[in-house]
Design a protein around this motif. Structure first.
Motif, PDB file in Angstrom:
ATOM      1  N   ARG A 103       0.840  -1.187   0.000  1.00  0.00           N
ATOM      2  CA  ARG A 103       0.000   0.000   0.000  1.00  0.00           C
ATOM      3  C   ARG A 103       0.878   1.241   0.000  1.00  0.00           C
ATOM      4  NH1 ARG A 103      -5.300   1.077   3.719  1.00  0.00           N
ATOM      5  NH2 ARG A 103      -5.954   2.957   2.628  1.00  0.00           N
ATOM      6  N   GLU A 108      -9.508   8.126  -0.133  1.00  0.00           N
ATOM      7  CA  GLU A 108      -9.443   7.114   0.917  1.00  0.00           C
ATOM      8  C   GLU A 108     -10.158   5.823   0.520  1.00  0.00           C
ATOM      9  OE1 GLU A 108     -10.466   8.800   4.691  1.00  0.00           O
ATOM     10  OE2 GLU A 108      -8.787  10.205   4.627  1.00  0.00           O
ATOM     11  N   PHE A 139      -9.565   2.038  -0.595  1.00  0.00           N
ATOM     12  CA  PHE A 139      -8.584   0.952  -0.708  1.00  0.00           C
ATOM     13  C   PHE A 139      -9.318  -0.379  -0.597  1.00  0.00           C
ATOM     14  CE2 PHE A 139      -5.483  -2.159   0.711  1.00  0.00           C
ATOM     15  CZ  PHE A 139      -4.439  -1.932  -0.167  1.00  0.00           C
ATOM     16  N   GLU A 196      -6.025   6.927  -2.883  1.00  0.00           N
ATOM     17  CA  GLU A 196      -5.722   7.361  -1.518  1.00  0.00           C
ATOM     18  C   GLU A 196      -6.274   8.747  -1.237  1.00  0.00           C
ATOM     19  OE1 GLU A 196      -4.781   5.405   0.730  1.00  0.00           O
ATOM     20  OE2 GLU A 196      -4.076   3.698  -0.455  1.00  0.00           O
ATOM     21  N   GLN A 214      -8.179   1.551  -5.730  1.00  0.00           N
ATOM     22  CA  GLN A 214      -7.395   2.320  -4.778  1.00  0.00           C
ATOM     23  C   GLN A 214      -7.365   3.766  -5.231  1.00  0.00           C
ATOM     24  OE1 GLN A 214      -3.468   0.745  -4.173  1.00  0.00           O
ATOM     25  NE2 GLN A 214      -2.849   2.351  -2.781  1.00  0.00           N
TER      26      GLN A 214
END
Lengths: 367, 228
Positions: A51, A70, A72, A67, A65
């Motif tokens: 990750r 947010e 994942f 980030e 994914q």
């Protein structure tokens, strides 16, 4: 159009991975580069096994994914299959239980690959009741591939699945991977540092070096670029042509293949007329003739061509690659002296003599 | 062969019950602790490891003393226990189980942790690529691979609980049929100079301990599962 898009920027203890890929979600994409260039790390990132703080992966219309948002998706929910470098069979389970592990965990509605289909394709029936540690290296690979495929992955990641196998075992397994591609239509991302595996399997190629993705495109595109010679072995530089079998000439032991209205003669092939054949024309096997078309020559494969680009002349090498246009790109390697003597310039019409053709199933390393 | 008295049989039965229940509790409590210790990169790891190992070096009477205070009707655990169950915790079988669990904790956690560390993350990653959730992967892959660790942990936990003395004496007293375990029975026999009975129980315990350990080592050597 299904695509796999991903961007990563990760600082790892030994290097930094900076990857940016946008690939077709079908066929085989090869991630090619020397050891330590970050190929495996990239694959692990796609699977969600690593990750990163700044990563984004989207496959088809699903974001795995992101980030910044947010998002994942944990690895087990990504519908990704992974064939690791070592087979990683579960030692406490029989071969059959290994194969069933992912199969039973796939909801029936998401299963698009049948049990018998895979067992037959990979010839796993005789192995089902064996214990995993009694299998040979090649058999273990077959089980590992079968186990990953039986989980009906929407994307199959393969990390050098042939590494450590002898040439004979490789020859047995490559056609199986081709069948996964052509019969089961599983999109595959295939990590390797063996160019012959790329030529035999891949439709798309991503080059990696020092943790960075340096180029990506179709095989023909990448292999016709002159600026990527630093990433490829000098002896593997040359155009990749997608051709069809046009006719056989058994009296001469030759087969005529066609591409873009041109023809090439190659040693006789067992494939039927109309069948696709990928050939690799190494630049060192192509020479250039300037002037009127040669009337009599022992070289069968002569094309009228236009000079497109002359590679960078470097003083520590005596030769240089020339990009020609014969309806599609073709590379020729001639001496720097010849460039001067022939006074080659882009746009000029010349003749390309092709002395030999490497066939995709008959390449160095895999006889 | 000396026939065991009713009292001794009762002590034996109680001891076996205590050891069995303790091992059950320990496997349930010890698994997540061992799992966490084997896989975490947290800086608290060494602290927790030290806490888990404390019973190895602490005099059992020290552990027993603190437990007695905590489990007394005025204690941190004893007081709420009295309120909710209407019974005192100290000098009960439950108190013995709690005490034994703490006392034998390292004997269960350490072998489990060692086997989880040997297994590593590779089989779990592999399982996750086959649609197995982390809990599924633990149950279907990690725990069967840790079978040797579980057998070692269970046997060591059981044998160690059989032999405890100081802690049970402090928190359990010596109530026949309720908290009087084998080791205390032996002590009582020696105190009353009844060496014959002491011999019978001690010899039995010695033989039992030896046989269990022998079994553990034999099983560990022969178990088909090898994690490379």
């Amino acid at each position: 159009m299904n695509r796999l898009e991903a961007q990563f920027d990760i600082d790892l203890p030994h290097f930094r991975l900076q990857a940016d890929i946008n690939l077709p979600g079908q066929g085989v994409t090869a991630i090619f580069g020397p050891s330590g260039s970050g190929k495996t790390t990239l694959l692990r990132c796609l699977a969600g096994l690593e990750r990163s703080a700044t990563g984004r992966v989207q496959f088809e219309d699903v974001v795995w994914q992101d980030e910044q948002q947010e998002i994942f998706t944990p690895p087990h929910q990504r519908s990704v299959g992974y064939v690791f470098q070592d087979p990683r069979l579960f030692p406490h389970l029989s071969v059959e239980s290994n194969l069933r592990y992912g199969f039973t965990r796939t909801p029936a509605a998401k299963r698009y690959i049948g049990w018998n289909q895979v067992i037959d394709l990979l010839d796993l029936q005789p192995l089902l009741h064996r214990r995993t540690h009694r299998l040979s290296g090649g058999e273990q690979r077959r089980v590992a591939i079968g186990r990953a495929v039986l989980a009906s992955p929407r994307l199959l990641l393969m990390d050098e699945p042939l590494v450590g196998l002898d040439a004979q075992r490789k020859r047995e397994i490559i056609p199986l991977i081709q069948q996964l591609r052509d019969e089961l239509h599983i999109p595959i991302v295939y990590v390797t540092h063996a160019i012959n595996e790329v030529l035999q399997l891949a439709t798309t190629l991503v080059l990696m070096e020092g943790g960075k993705t340096v180029a990506s495109g179709t095989l023909s595109e990448i292999f016709s670029r002159l600026d990527l010679d630093q990433y490829l072995d000098q002896d593997t530089i040359g155009a990749v042509l997608e051709t069809q079998i046009e006719a056989h000439e058994p009296e001469f032991g030759l087969t005529r293949i066609g591409f873009n209205g041109r023809h090439l003669f190659v040693p006789q092939q067992r494939l039927p007329v109309g069948h696709a054949l990928r050939v690799h024309v190494l630049s060192r096997d192509v020479s250039i003739v300037v002037g009127s078309p040669p009337r009599q020559t022992s070289v069968l494969n002569v094309f009228e061509a236009k000079v497109v680009e002359i590679g960078t002349m470097s003083h520590d090498r005596h030769s240089v690659d020339i990009k020609l246009d014969v309806g599609c790109p073709l590379l020729a390697r001639i001496t720097r002296k010849s460039v001067a003597v022939l006074n080659l310039t882009p746009g000029q019409t010349v003749y390309a003599n092709v002395k030999a053709v490497a066939l995709s199933h008959d390449l160095p390393g895999i006889p | 062969m000396i026939a065991l008295s009713h009292d001794d049989l009762q002590a034996l039965w109680l001891t076996l019950q205590l050891a069995a229940v303790t091992v059950g509790v320990l496997l349930i409590v010890g698994t997540p602790i061992a799992w966490w210790l084997a896989r975490t990169r947290s800086r608290f790891r060494t602290v927790i490891e030290a806490v888990v190992a404390l019973p190895l070096v602490l005099p059992p009477t020290v552990l027993g003393f603190y437990l007695l205070i905590t489990m007394s009707p005025q204690g941190m655990i004893g007081a709420p226990w009295l309120q909710f169950t209407d019974a005192t915790l100290s000098f009960s079988f439950t108190a013995l189980v709690i005490a034994s669990t703490l006392y034998s904790l390292p004997f269960v956690v350490q072998p489990l942790q060692a086997s989880f560390e040997t297994i590593g993350s590779v089989p779990l990653e592999t399982a996750s690529m086959l649609h197995a959730s982390p809990i599924d992967a633990f149950l279907s892959v990690a725990s069967p691979l840790a079978l040797r660790g579980y057998i070692t942990a269970a046997v060591l936990g059981f044998a160690h609980t059989l032999g405890e003395f100081g802690v049970v004496l402090m928190v359990g007293g010596s109530i026949p049929g309720k908290t009087k375990v084998l080791s205390i029975a032996i002590y009582d026999h020696v105190e009353t100079l009844d060496y014959a009975q002491a011999h019978a129980l001690s010899g039995g315990l010695l033989l039992f301990s030896f046989i269990t350990l022998l079994m553990v080592y034999t099983i560990n050597r022969r178990l088909p599962i090898r994690v490379a």
